[in-house]
Design a protein around this motif. Sequence first.
Motif, PDB file in Angstrom:
ATOM      1  N   UNK A   1      -5.317  -6.460 -35.546  1.00 58.07           N
ATOM      2  CA  UNK A   1      -5.332  -6.859 -34.119  1.00 58.07           C
ATOM      3  C   UNK A   1      -6.585  -6.281 -33.448  1.00 58.07           C
ATOM      4  N   UNK A   2      -7.239  -7.096 -32.644  1.00 53.84           N
ATOM      5  CA  UNK A   2      -8.444  -6.597 -31.971  1.00 53.84           C
ATOM      6  C   UNK A   2      -8.060  -5.660 -30.823  1.00 53.84           C
ATOM      7  N   UNK A   3      -8.931  -4.703 -30.568  1.00 53.64           N
ATOM      8  CA  UNK A   3      -8.679  -3.764 -29.471  1.00 53.64           C
ATOM      9  C   UNK A   3      -8.947  -4.475 -28.143  1.00 53.64           C
ATOM     10  N   UNK A   4      -7.988  -4.426 -27.204  1.00 53.89           N
ATOM     11  CA  UNK A   4      -8.211  -5.096 -25.916  1.00 53.89           C
ATOM     12  C   UNK A   4      -9.405  -4.507 -25.169  1.00 53.89           C
ATOM     13  N   UNK A   5     -10.071  -5.352 -24.412  1.00 45.92           N
ATOM     14  CA  UNK A   5     -11.205  -4.909 -23.596  1.00 45.92           C
ATOM     15  C   UNK A   5     -10.728  -3.956 -22.502  1.00 45.92           C
ATOM     16  N   UNK A   6     -11.444  -2.848 -22.329  1.00 48.35           N
ATOM     17  CA  UNK A   6     -11.232  -2.015 -21.144  1.00 48.35           C
ATOM     18  C   UNK A   6     -12.316  -2.416 -20.145  1.00 48.35           C
ATOM     19  N   UNK A   7     -11.916  -3.039 -19.057  1.00 48.77           N
ATOM     20  CA  UNK A   7     -12.896  -3.520 -18.077  1.00 48.77           C
ATOM     21  C   UNK A   7     -13.415  -2.346 -17.257  1.00 48.77           C
ATOM     22  N   UNK A   8     -14.641  -2.453 -16.733  1.00 47.50           N
ATOM     23  CA  UNK A   8     -15.175  -1.354 -15.918  1.00 47.50           C
ATOM     24  C   UNK A   8     -14.312  -1.131 -14.679  1.00 47.50           C
ATOM     25  N   UNK A   9     -14.124   0.126 -14.321  1.00 49.39           N
ATOM     26  CA  UNK A   9     -13.371   0.419 -13.091  1.00 49.39           C
ATOM     27  C   UNK A   9     -14.166  -0.118 -11.901  1.00 49.39           C
ATOM     28  N   UNK A  10     -13.452  -0.644 -10.915  1.00 51.57           N
ATOM     29  CA  UNK A  10     -14.132  -1.189  -9.731  1.00 51.57           C
ATOM     30  C   UNK A  10     -13.269  -0.956  -8.504  1.00 51.57           C
ATOM     31  N   UNK A  11     -13.814  -1.271  -7.345  1.00 54.18           N
ATOM     32  CA  UNK A  11     -13.009  -1.201  -6.131  1.00 54.18           C
ATOM     33  C   UNK A  11     -12.889  -2.610  -5.545  1.00 54.18           C
ATOM     34  N   UNK A  12     -11.745  -2.859  -4.936  1.00 54.14           N
ATOM     35  CA  UNK A  12     -11.430  -4.171  -4.365  1.00 54.14           C
ATOM     36  C   UNK A  12     -10.987  -3.924  -2.924  1.00 54.14           C
ATOM     37  N   UNK A  13     -11.450  -4.784  -2.012  1.00 57.15           N
ATOM     38  CA  UNK A  13     -11.052  -4.641  -0.612  1.00 57.15           C
ATOM     39  C   UNK A  13      -9.665  -5.242  -0.398  1.00 57.15           C
ATOM     40  N   UNK A  14      -8.730  -4.430   0.081  1.00 56.62           N
ATOM     41  CA  UNK A  14      -7.365  -4.894   0.371  1.00 56.62           C
ATOM     42  C   UNK A  14      -7.054  -4.489   1.807  1.00 56.62           C
ATOM     43  N   UNK A  15      -7.034  -5.461   2.711  1.00 58.49           N
ATOM     44  CA  UNK A  15      -6.796  -5.138   4.127  1.00 58.49           C
ATOM     45  C   UNK A  15      -7.855  -4.173   4.620  1.00 58.49           C
ATOM     46  N   UNK A  16      -7.416  -3.016   5.155  1.00 56.02           N
ATOM     47  CA  UNK A  16      -8.368  -2.077   5.765  1.00 56.02           C
ATOM     48  C   UNK A  16      -8.910  -1.049   4.773  1.00 56.02           C
ATOM     49  N   UNK A  17      -8.539  -1.167   3.485  1.00 52.42           N
ATOM     50  CA  UNK A  17      -8.963  -0.131   2.536  1.00 52.42           C
ATOM     51  C   UNK A  17      -9.622  -0.701   1.280  1.00 52.42           C
ATOM     52  N   UNK A  18     -10.420   0.149   0.663  1.00 54.61           N
ATOM     53  CA  UNK A  18     -11.010  -0.133  -0.638  1.00 54.61           C
ATOM     54  C   UNK A  18     -10.080   0.500  -1.689  1.00 54.61           C
ATOM     55  N   UNK A  19      -9.670  -0.294  -2.683  1.00 57.69           N
ATOM     56  CA  UNK A  19      -8.695   0.152  -3.681  1.00 57.69           C
ATOM     57  C   UNK A  19      -9.356   0.230  -5.055  1.00 57.69           C
ATOM     58  N   UNK A  20      -9.168   1.369  -5.734  1.00 60.01           N
ATOM     59  CA  UNK A  20      -9.708   1.546  -7.086  1.00 60.01           C
ATOM     60  C   UNK A  20      -8.801   0.828  -8.083  1.00 60.01           C
ATOM     61  N   UNK A  21      -9.435   0.005  -8.953  1.00 66.06           N
ATOM     62  CA  UNK A  21      -8.701  -0.822  -9.912  1.00 66.06           C
ATOM     63  C   UNK A  21      -9.302  -0.640 -11.304  1.00 66.06           C
ATOM     64  N   UNK A  22      -8.440  -0.516 -12.286  1.00 68.43           N
ATOM     65  CA  UNK A  22      -8.878  -0.478 -13.685  1.00 68.43           C
ATOM     66  C   UNK A  22      -8.046  -1.494 -14.442  1.00 68.43           C
ATOM     67  N   UNK A  23      -8.725  -2.450 -15.094  1.00 65.03           N
ATOM     68  CA  UNK A  23      -8.014  -3.499 -15.827  1.00 65.03           C
ATOM     69  C   UNK A  23      -8.270  -3.398 -17.324  1.00 65.03           C
ATOM     70  N   UNK A  24      -7.309  -3.893 -18.085  1.00 60.87           N
ATOM     71  CA  UNK A  24      -7.396  -3.896 -19.547  1.00 60.87           C
ATOM     72  C   UNK A  24      -6.945  -5.249 -20.061  1.00 60.87           C
TER      73      UNK A  24
END
Length: 277
Positions: A1-24
């Motif tokens: 099985x291939x190892x899933x991609x770890x996407x670069x951590x980023x921030x996303x604007x949600x309402x009045x705040x910037x939210x840190x997101x890490x996806x895989x």
Amino acid sequence: MTTPTTHPQRTVQVGDISVAVQEYGEGEPLLIVNGTTQSLGFWAEPAPVLASRHRVVTYDLRGMGGSERGSGEISVASLAEDARGLLEALDIERAHVLGYSLGSAIAQELALAAPERVASLVLYCTWARTDGFQRAVITGLAHPWRTGDMEAALGALGIAFSPQLLDSPEFGELVEQLLPLFPSTEQQVRTTVEQWDADLAHDTLDRIGGITAPTLVIAGEQDLLTPPWHGRQVAESIPGARLHMFTGPGSSHALGVERAEEFLPLVQDFLAEHPLS
């Protein structure tokens, strides 16, 4: 099985705040909602396992980790509104949702407020209404955060683990791994107090019968923060919900870490039974 991609951590604007997101990984989205004191780094090991079949989204709750505090009260309902806003910001129409502890309370409110967005629900170490025993435990755990005694605050969190792990040689190593992931700034410590208060106020008992998403409740016999009778009550209150009760050594509030080799396949198999399409 291939190892899933770890996407670069980023921030996303949600309402009045910037939210840190890490996806895989890729595939059907699975939103993971953190517990009290947690940052997204807590999922660095389990998330890639779950990402073998899913696009796993981990994020920092408002005021924690790399996410801004913003303004307004922090409650379970307001944190559910943030979760809904995050799904919108990521263009995710429907997702599987796994909530741990405080995150399980948030997941309940999200499933009630936006049923069309929740394809399935995994409530891990959960409860529907704080009872007297829990109030006593949470009040005690919250106190050192209120006074700023970080050594006592982190020491008391040992109650989340099983007696077996606490007394084992591995525990010291685990603590060293986890320490950098805990709240460290004044803002994060203040936010943690607000999270404990949100835990105390959580009450969906008269409403969770309205949850329509297929639901798996995972509870632990040794769990002292969300004791097993709470998981049972949640499973009995949500139509068609399934209860999986961990028993024996490692069936603590941290059963997902202590019994990961059983916990992760259990979640994967449940999600596979409830595909989005």
